[in-house]
Write a protein that holds these residues in place. Structure first.
Motif: not given
Ligand code: ADP
Ligand code: MG
Length: 248
Positions: A46-48, A91-93, A169-171
């Motif tokens: 997913k992030t890739t 970012n997911q973070f 939107c990542d997670e």
């Protein structure tokens, strides 16, 4: 709007000397103004994928076209410029999206200043964002003091403040409880409807398959299913394998 054809991404780990195929022939199409989710377990790519769609990384093979521009053919500098004007990335973070020592309001003002908007216009637009994201009551609070759900809504706001056509939107709800997840989902829907943005949310949370217009399932870097007709609550999966049924 977003078209990914047969994407392949191979990472090389120099320590183990292993090659990892994070994406293995992923094909995906998202139309202008659509709100979609991509759901897959941890490590499914997913992030890739998000990084490639945002122009932060390039695929090892395949093609990626965003807003008519073929990102994999661009130089790094061209991709950076493309991202700056067209993509809002969450970012997911979550902490990486925000300046913790600044207020909610100032976090939203920074992108407006980067785009050299006159102060009064910037302020008015930020007020509108605060309203839309239901953050008005905490506008003056430091980011350090806001809750997880508020930090995600603010991250959405920071991404939106430069007015990109596309939000990735990542997670976004990875760290949230049920109630706050629902709130963030409603906010994302509001942004899609009122601002007409094309929005892609990637998540491991299977509940997302019924909340947006369309959702894709990925497993091991490949498309494993597409849900259709979600608006009419007639969820159907195409290409649904028995393995998928077991896992979800
Ligand atoms: P997800 O976001 O779905 O959890 P990722 O896209 O982060 O998945 O990762 C997909 C796969 O690629 C995983 O096996 C992960 O370990 C690997 N991977 C991701 N980034 C790198 C990297 N920079 N170097 C080597 N392997 C990586
Ligand atoms: Mg990830």
């Amino acid at each position: 709007m977003i078209q990914a054809d047969d994407l392949l991404k191979v990472y090389y780990d120099p320590v183990t000397e292993y090659k990892v195929a994070a994406l293995r022939g992923l094909t995906l199409n998202i139309k202008e103004g659509q709100l979609v989710s991509i759901i897959g377990p941890s490590g499914s790519g997913k992030t890739t994928l998000i990084n490639i769609l945002a122009g932060l990384d390039v695929p090892t093979g395949g093609r990626v076209i965003v807003k008519g521009q073929q990102l994999d053919k661009m130089t790094e500098r061209e991709r950076r410029e493309f991202r700056y004007y067209n993509i809002g990335l969450i970012n997911q973070f979550i902490s990486q999206n925000l300046f913790p020592r600044l207020s909610v309001m100032d976090n939203l003002m920074i992108p407006k200043r980067m785009f050299c908007l006159p102060h009064e216009t910037a302020k008015k637009e930020v007020e509108e964002l605060l309203e839309l994201l239901r953050l008005k009551h905490i506008a003056k609070n430091n980011v350090e003091k806001i809750s997880g759900g508020e930090a995600i809504r603010l991250s959405l706001g920071v991404a939106l403040a430069k007015n990109p056509d596309i939000l990735l939107c990542d997670e976004p709800t990875g760290q949230l409880d049920n109630m706050h997840t629902k709130e963030v989902v409603e906010t994302i829907k509001d942004v899609n409807i009122t601002m007409g943005k094309t929005i892609l949310v990637v998540t491991h949370d299977i509940r997302f398959r019924t909340v947006f217009e369309r959702s894709f399932i990925i497993r091991d870097g490949r498309l494993a299913g597409i849900s259709i007709d979600i608006n009419r609550n007639q969820l159907e999966f195409l290409m649904q394998s028995s393995e998928m049924k077991r896992s979800y």
